[in-house]
Enzyme design. Sequence first.
Site, mmCIF file in Angstrom:
data_model
loop_
_atom_site.group_PDB
_atom_site.id
_atom_site.type_symbol
_atom_site.label_atom_id
_atom_site.label_comp_id
_atom_site.label_asym_id
_atom_site.label_seq_id
_atom_site.Cartn_x
_atom_site.Cartn_y
_atom_site.Cartn_z
ATOM 1 N N GLU A 274 -11.608 -0.216 -3.103
ATOM 2 C CA GLU A 274 -10.732 0.330 -2.040
ATOM 3 C C GLU A 274 -9.530 0.995 -2.709
ATOM 4 O OE1 GLU A 274 -9.391 -3.040 0.290
ATOM 5 O OE2 GLU A 274 -8.195 -3.845 -1.338
ATOM 6 N N ASP B 269 0.822 -1.218 0.000
ATOM 7 C CA ASP B 269 0.000 0.000 0.000
ATOM 8 C C ASP B 269 0.859 1.272 0.000
ATOM 9 O OD1 ASP B 269 -2.138 -1.850 0.443
ATOM 10 O OD2 ASP B 269 -1.856 -1.687 2.609
HETATM 11 O O1 FUB Z 1 -3.134 -3.595 3.539
HETATM 12 C C1 FUB Z 1 -4.418 -3.878 4.008
HETATM 13 C C2 FUB Z 1 -5.446 -3.581 2.973
HETATM 14 O O2 FUB Z 1 -5.196 -4.349 1.811
HETATM 15 C C3 FUB Z 1 -5.443 -2.162 2.460
HETATM 16 O O3 FUB Z 1 -5.995 -1.248 3.354
HETATM 17 C C4 FUB Z 1 -6.166 -2.358 1.200
HETATM 18 O O4 FUB Z 1 -6.114 -1.278 0.319
HETATM 19 C C5 FUB Z 1 -5.489 -3.595 0.645
HETATM 20 O O5 FUB Z 1 -4.304 -3.297 -0.006
#
Ligand code: FUB
Length: 341
Positions: free
Chosen positions: A241, A32
């Site tokens: 997301e 991320d």
């Molecule tokens: O790293 C945890 C979660 O996985 C993140 O918040 C999302 O965007 C995905 O990458």
Amino acid sequence: SSPTAKTAATDTAAKKTTYLSEPLIKEIYTADPSAHVFNNKIYIYPSHDIDAGIAENDNGDHFAMRDYHILSMDSIGGKVTDHGVGLNIKDIPWAGRQLWAPDAAYKNGTYYLYFPVKDKKDIFHIGVATAKDPAGPFKAEAQPITGSYSIDPAVFTDTDGTSYMYFGGIWGGQLQRWINGKYANESKTDSKQPDAPAISCKVAKLTADMKQFDGPVADAVIIDSLGKPLLTKDSTRRFFEGSWMHKYNGKYYFTYSTGNTHFLCYAIGDKPTGPFTYKGVFMKPVQGWTTHHSIIEVKGKWYIFYHDTELSGKTHLRNIKVTTLTHNTDGSIQLIDPFGK
Ligand code: FUB
């Protein structure tokens, strides 16, 4: 089989192990990556993946991260410095578990680290921590940002100095549980209404001190070429997301992951709050379930920071990478194949 068939099979095998770029750091697992240029250096604020021994599920319980390491480099391709722990979950008064994807911003001599973490009731909110050095250490505020929920904050400061936070993620990110700003504890995935408009990423203006929302939380709506919102069932295009915002030639490029269909897509708007017209996929699926990125300009060239699971082969033990991002003259973004085609 024929020699031709053998060659094709070998090519496919080669493709699976030929990655576009190298992991930026191999000593720890990182994911991320939110990249920024501060003081002529590139700072990266990634998640710090660990193996907490928790079984994989759709809720994302296996992503049980406990701190952030801040990284920097003088130039793209240069040596990567790990500045160590910039914020630890034990120093966040309201935190329960799971320190997920962070972002950072700068204003008036202070650096801000924005982070999602579950509170002691297992509900995600977004917090903020401050430091005088972009590499930290950061000190967390005593409470989460009022009115914040879900995950994946991305803070964008417009050319007029106004800052906005984009946030949210469905499924394990809990965005589907929030109806009109109230926690409803309903569906575990999405709205459960395939023909209804998809759940939108949220956007809120930040106060001048960068620590609270200035006004209501709004929907960052993605529309199709006919002006209609993308629908819940449109899983290869709708927001899931991992949002990001960059401005290019006066237009606002809203980029995001489609989660369970594993694409990075972009949508363009005339205002930072949208609506954003869906334009297409700009990165094909990486190795691993999640795909999460940031986009920055360094000395007139554009780059995408992203992650995959090249080092571990495990979906919760990821490694960050960087490659070039190209805007075509018509404003579209060139498609990136993380396996280098
Ligand atoms: O790293 C945890 C979660 O996985 C993140 O918040 C999302 O965007 C995905 O990458």
